[in-house]
Design an enzyme around this catalytic site. Sequence first.
Site, PDB file in Angstrom:
ATOM      1  N   ALA A  85      47.672  50.656  -4.502  1.00  0.00           N
ATOM      2  CA  ALA A  85      47.719  50.273  -5.916  1.00  0.00           C
ATOM      3  C   ALA A  85      47.202  48.852  -6.077  1.00  0.00           C
ATOM      4  O   ALA A  85      47.196  48.059  -5.128  1.00  0.00           O
ATOM      5  CB  ALA A  85      49.145  50.384  -6.451  1.00  0.00           C
ATOM      6  N   ASP A  86      46.770  48.558  -7.291  1.00  0.00           N
ATOM      7  CA  ASP A  86      46.383  47.187  -7.624  1.00  0.00           C
ATOM      8  C   ASP A  86      46.788  46.918  -9.065  1.00  0.00           C
ATOM      9  O   ASP A  86      46.611  47.770  -9.942  1.00  0.00           O
ATOM     10  CB  ASP A  86      44.877  46.977  -7.476  1.00  0.00           C
TER      11      ASP A  86
END
Length: 207
Positions: A85-86
């Site tokens: 994820a970011d």
Amino acid sequence: MPLPQQHDFVYLASQSPRRVQLLDQVGVAHKPLLPDPGEDAEALEAERSGEAPMDYVQRVTLRKLAAARKRLARRKLLTAPILVADTTVALGRRILGKPQDADDAARILAALSGRTHRVLTAVAVSAGTQHHLAVSVSRVQMAELSRQAIDRYVSSGEPMGKAGAYAVQGRIAAWITRIDGSYSGVMGLPLHETVQLLARARVRLDV
């Protein structure tokens, strides 16, 4: 024709303790798949001039997934889906990343003061040679922050290492007046989207 076998866990390719906490919250079994000492994980988050926040967060997330896949193969670990994820904070088209130092953190917080910004969190889950991607977009309204409040918050050390120089679950919550969207997404892992992606990758779920 029998269905593909379910996976008992997912690899979490993230150093964020908040993502660990959120997966634990919904009972998803996970194992860490952290960068090797020689890997420059921060380089994966490098910005491109003129890149829109939505394009940026998706590109960085897929770069993280590609790096994690190579890591898994290099270590010859048991095959299982990988979760990456970011999280990106955006003020208009301006991307507000992790502060470089205390002065940078103060500048970012001053820019957010009294305004509404977006928090975009992209999540990707590998499924064999394929992947599934989703993006959560939330709007966060912040009250006016005095210089003294900013200085106290920066002195706490909490802004460092955080996109947008703040952690929604921390002290800054006293100045957040409204969130339209996913609270867990603002924390760094939108749980609704994440669980949907894990289900598509056939990770065993108890929710």
